[in-house]
Write a protein that holds these residues in place. Sequence first.
Motif, PDB file in Angstrom:
ATOM      1  N   PHE A  62      -3.166   6.881   6.651  1.00 14.04           N
ATOM      2  CA  PHE A  62      -3.521   6.285   7.941  1.00 14.04           C
ATOM      3  C   PHE A  62      -3.842   7.369   8.965  1.00 14.04           C
ATOM      4  CE2 PHE A  62      -0.702   3.387   5.753  1.00 14.04           C
ATOM      5  CZ  PHE A  62      -1.296   2.154   5.938  1.00 14.04           C
ATOM      6  N   ARG A  63      -4.606   6.987   9.970  1.00 15.39           N
ATOM      7  CA  ARG A  63      -4.904   7.872  11.087  1.00 15.39           C
ATOM      8  C   ARG A  63      -4.682   7.112  12.382  1.00 15.39           C
ATOM      9  NH1 ARG A  63     -10.028   9.049  10.067  1.00 15.39           N
ATOM     10  NH2 ARG A  63     -10.824   7.461  11.480  1.00 15.39           N
ATOM     11  N   PRO A  64      -3.769   7.520  13.243  1.00 16.96           N
ATOM     12  CA  PRO A  64      -2.758   8.564  13.016  1.00 16.96           C
ATOM     13  C   PRO A  64      -1.695   8.063  12.038  1.00 16.96           C
ATOM     14  CG  PRO A  64      -2.332   7.450  15.079  1.00 16.96           C
ATOM     15  CD  PRO A  64      -3.632   6.896  14.575  1.00 16.96           C
ATOM     16  N   PRO A  65      -1.019   8.951  11.323  1.00 18.49           N
ATOM     17  CA  PRO A  65      -0.016   8.503  10.348  1.00 18.49           C
ATOM     18  C   PRO A  65       1.200   7.902  11.039  1.00 18.49           C
ATOM     19  CG  PRO A  65      -0.008  10.896  10.538  1.00 18.49           C
ATOM     20  CD  PRO A  65      -1.185  10.421  11.329  1.00 18.49           C
ATOM     21  N   PRO A  66       1.697   6.752  10.557  1.00 15.17           N
ATOM     22  CA  PRO A  66       2.924   6.169  11.119  1.00 15.17           C
ATOM     23  C   PRO A  66       4.152   6.952  10.670  1.00 15.17           C
ATOM     24  CG  PRO A  66       2.174   4.888   9.251  1.00 15.17           C
ATOM     25  CD  PRO A  66       1.131   5.942   9.482  1.00 15.17           C
ATOM     26  N   GLN A  67       5.300   6.553  11.149  1.00 15.29           N
ATOM     27  CA  GLN A  67       6.537   7.242  10.812  1.00 15.29           C
ATOM     28  C   GLN A  67       7.081   6.814   9.448  1.00 15.29           C
ATOM     29  OE1 GLN A  67       7.918   9.690  12.756  1.00 15.29           O
ATOM     30  NE2 GLN A  67       6.053   9.459  13.967  1.00 15.29           N
ATOM     31  N   VAL A  68       6.579   5.709   8.900  1.00 15.10           N
ATOM     32  CA  VAL A  68       7.110   5.178   7.644  1.00 15.10           C
ATOM     33  C   VAL A  68       5.974   4.817   6.705  1.00 15.10           C
ATOM     34  CG1 VAL A  68       9.232   4.299   8.697  1.00 15.10           C
ATOM     35  CG2 VAL A  68       7.194   2.854   8.623  1.00 15.10           C
ATOM     36  N   ASP A  69       6.315   4.644   5.423  1.00  8.93           N
ATOM     37  CA  ASP A  69       5.332   4.198   4.437  1.00  8.93           C
ATOM     38  C   ASP A  69       5.103   2.699   4.574  1.00  8.93           C
ATOM     39  OD1 ASP A  69       5.091   6.763   3.402  1.00  8.93           O
ATOM     40  OD2 ASP A  69       6.700   6.459   1.932  1.00  8.93           O
ATOM     41  N   SER A  70       4.064   2.215   3.930  1.00 12.36           N
ATOM     42  CA  SER A  70       3.720   0.795   3.974  1.00 12.36           C
ATOM     43  C   SER A  70       3.655   0.231   2.564  1.00 12.36           C
ATOM     44  CB  SER A  70       2.368   0.590   4.677  1.00 12.36           C
ATOM     45  OG  SER A  70       2.400   1.078   5.996  1.00 12.36           O
ATOM     46  N   SER A  71       3.598  -1.084   2.485  1.00 12.39           N
ATOM     47  CA  SER A  71       3.430  -1.770   1.205  1.00 12.39           C
ATOM     48  C   SER A  71       2.523  -2.971   1.410  1.00 12.39           C
ATOM     49  CB  SER A  71       4.774  -2.230   0.644  1.00 12.39           C
ATOM     50  OG  SER A  71       5.466  -1.172   0.017  1.00 12.39           O
ATOM     51  N   VAL A  72       1.783  -3.296   0.362  1.00  5.16           N
ATOM     52  CA  VAL A  72       0.898  -4.461   0.367  1.00  5.16           C
ATOM     53  C   VAL A  72       1.551  -5.560  -0.460  1.00  5.16           C
ATOM     54  CG1 VAL A  72      -1.387  -5.354  -0.216  1.00  5.16           C
ATOM     55  CG2 VAL A  72      -1.135  -2.994   0.596  1.00  5.16           C
ATOM     56  N   VAL A  73       1.590  -6.769   0.080  1.00  3.12           N
ATOM     57  CA  VAL A  73       2.168  -7.911  -0.636  1.00  3.12           C
ATOM     58  C   VAL A  73       1.134  -9.020  -0.737  1.00  3.12           C
ATOM     59  CG1 VAL A  73       4.517  -7.376   0.114  1.00  3.12           C
ATOM     60  CG2 VAL A  73       3.135  -8.957   1.453  1.00  3.12           C
ATOM     61  N   ARG A  74       1.307  -9.850  -1.754  1.00  4.53           N
ATOM     62  CA  ARG A  74       0.437 -11.008  -1.940  1.00  4.53           C
ATOM     63  C   ARG A  74       1.251 -12.275  -1.713  1.00  4.53           C
ATOM     64  NH1 ARG A  74      -1.067 -10.345  -6.807  1.00  4.53           N
ATOM     65  NH2 ARG A  74      -3.216  -9.662  -6.495  1.00  4.53           N
ATOM     66  N   LEU A  75       0.725 -13.178  -0.902  1.00  5.85           N
ATOM     67  CA  LEU A  75       1.332 -14.483  -0.685  1.00  5.85           C
ATOM     68  C   LEU A  75       0.419 -15.546  -1.263  1.00  5.85           C
ATOM     69  CD1 LEU A  75       2.691 -12.678   1.630  1.00  5.85           C
ATOM     70  CD2 LEU A  75       2.970 -14.830   2.861  1.00  5.85           C
ATOM     71  N   GLU A  76       0.928 -16.287  -2.227  1.00  6.90           N
ATOM     72  CA  GLU A  76       0.214 -17.440  -2.769  1.00  6.90           C
ATOM     73  C   GLU A  76       0.927 -18.681  -2.237  1.00  6.90           C
ATOM     74  OE1 GLU A  76      -0.543 -17.094  -7.031  1.00  6.90           O
ATOM     75  OE2 GLU A  76      -0.125 -14.956  -6.849  1.00  6.90           O
ATOM     76  N   ILE A  77       0.362 -19.269  -1.193  1.00  5.14           N
ATOM     77  CA  ILE A  77       1.033 -20.330  -0.447  1.00  5.14           C
ATOM     78  C   ILE A  77       1.041 -21.631  -1.237  1.00  5.14           C
ATOM     79  CG2 ILE A  77       1.037 -21.619   1.718  1.00  5.14           C
ATOM     80  CD1 ILE A  77      -0.314 -19.254   3.039  1.00  5.14           C
ATOM     81  N   LYS A  78       2.235 -22.253  -1.297  1.00  5.13           N
ATOM     82  CA  LYS A  78       2.385 -23.524  -2.003  1.00  5.13           C
ATOM     83  C   LYS A  78       1.693 -24.631  -1.207  1.00  5.13           C
ATOM     84  CE  LYS A  78       6.959 -22.040  -3.586  1.00  5.13           C
ATOM     85  NZ  LYS A  78       8.427 -22.331  -3.537  1.00  5.13           N
ATOM     86  N   THR A  79       1.034 -25.526  -1.922  1.00  4.73           N
ATOM     87  CA  THR A  79       0.368 -26.657  -1.272  1.00  4.73           C
ATOM     88  C   THR A  79       0.898 -27.992  -1.785  1.00  4.73           C
ATOM     89  OG1 THR A  79      -1.425 -26.480  -2.907  1.00  4.73           O
ATOM     90  CG2 THR A  79      -1.742 -25.389  -0.767  1.00  4.73           C
ATOM     91  N   SER A  80       0.997 -28.138  -3.102  1.00  7.83           N
ATOM     92  CA  SER A  80       1.394 -29.430  -3.671  1.00  7.83           C
ATOM     93  C   SER A  80       2.901 -29.663  -3.630  1.00  7.83           C
ATOM     94  CB  SER A  80       0.899 -29.539  -5.119  1.00  7.83           C
ATOM     95  OG  SER A  80       1.431 -28.478  -5.904  1.00  7.83           O
ATOM     96  N   ASP A  81       3.693 -28.612  -3.810  1.00  6.60           N
ATOM     97  CA  ASP A  81       5.143 -28.789  -3.878  1.00  6.60           C
ATOM     98  C   ASP A  81       5.867 -28.195  -2.671  1.00  6.60           C
ATOM     99  OD1 ASP A  81       4.445 -26.224  -4.540  1.00  6.60           O
ATOM    100  OD2 ASP A  81       5.943 -25.987  -6.130  1.00  6.60           O
ATOM    101  N   ARG A  82       5.247 -28.270  -1.503  1.00  4.05           N
ATOM    102  CA  ARG A  82       5.906 -27.781  -0.296  1.00  4.05           C
ATOM    103  C   ARG A  82       7.021 -28.742   0.103  1.00  4.05           C
ATOM    104  NH1 ARG A  82       1.418 -25.936   4.049  1.00  4.05           N
ATOM    105  NH2 ARG A  82       3.100 -24.575   4.721  1.00  4.05           N
ATOM    106  N   PRO A  83       8.205 -28.236   0.418  1.00  2.00           N
ATOM    107  CA  PRO A  83       9.322 -29.132   0.778  1.00  2.00           C
ATOM    108  C   PRO A  83       9.046 -29.876   2.083  1.00  2.00           C
ATOM    109  CG  PRO A  83       9.885 -26.837   1.218  1.00  2.00           C
ATOM    110  CD  PRO A  83       8.581 -26.824   0.482  1.00  2.00           C
TER     111      PRO A  83
END
Length: 381
Positions: free
Chosen positions: A202-223
């Motif tokens: 990153f520019r400028p670099p942050p103080q911590v590392d990052s992570s990428v996550v994937r969200l597959e949102i529920k549609t049919s079985d949402r409570p």
Amino acid sequence: MGKAKTSKRGNATGPYERPSKSKNNAAVNNVFKFTKDLGQHILKNPGIAQAIVDKAYLKPTDVVLEVGPGTGNLTVQILNQARKVIACEMDPRMAAEVTKRVQGKPEQKRLEVILGDVIKTDLTDMNFDVCISNTPYQISSPLIFKLLRLPKPPRTCILMFQREFAMRLTARPGDPLYGRLAVNAQLYAKISHVLKVGRANFRPPPQVDSSVVRLEIKTSDRPNISFEEFDGMLRICFNRPRKILRSAFLGSKEVLKLIETNYRLWCAQNDIPIDESLVDDAGEDEDMEVDDNDNDPSNMDVDGDDNELPSFFGATKTTDEGTVAKTKSSGKKTRLAVLVKEKVRKVLEETELAESRSAKMDENSFLRLLAAFHAEGIHFS
């Protein structure tokens, strides 16, 4: 006639400034003076940007919402694979920059830039299939739950967060970072970790590392439950996540008072009479005792969130013989308070969750617990 004094370009103080040659400012962007309050850290590694877009598995017909496009490094990669990009940017300078990246090109007609705060923007009628974001850290949690609670949620979300937040988001029962965030989010989506991104990308670099996550949102079985209701119960459960639920619900006078207030309101709304007459306090209360397993190191809290009262407010005192005895309560209780406490005890026993610890329970257990509370007229919002 003398020349008017002019400031040197190297001393410019506006939003646009020349890069400094000093070592201290080596990481400053060549165009912008970044605003730290907006969490502006531009992803400069094109390989990482392409990997993020690839993980979205975009279709040529997809409309993509990009939150915080910055200077457009991710945007141009998305435009190569999607039909349209809706970029929501809060900084006018960044919005102008990402627009300039595609000016005069065929991609210009497929880019829509919205200037404003995505958290305050109504996304309900904004039909998009995928959300991709290099998310400013301060809006991580609000953005997730804004997306999860959309009536027509996107098919997939590929979101980059501060690494610790991402680990909390993907934690499973028994993990040290498992808590309210994970339970609430995983109730509505299947969440997985995609890749780690070092701060040097990153520019400028942050103080911590990052992570990428994937969200597959529920549609049919949402409570079919109220999110506020579910989260209200979780706040009690995870106040001390490694204490058993019996202590979390029955061992705190504040929690019982809150539940009693909610129960009184529910009775009023449903025209149910309540008995407010006084009853003698039984004195000792076994539910106020400390868990037998609280000295087990595996059950200790890891987040440092200790809401118990200091020892001088405790329910014990030292006798002449040096032993510790429990202080008896000399107050009065209403019959309603006794009724509510017995209802809570009944729920915990009938669900067989009285001895369970929140840190090791999955979302199905919490849903079962909430349903049992509702059956007794106990609510949390």
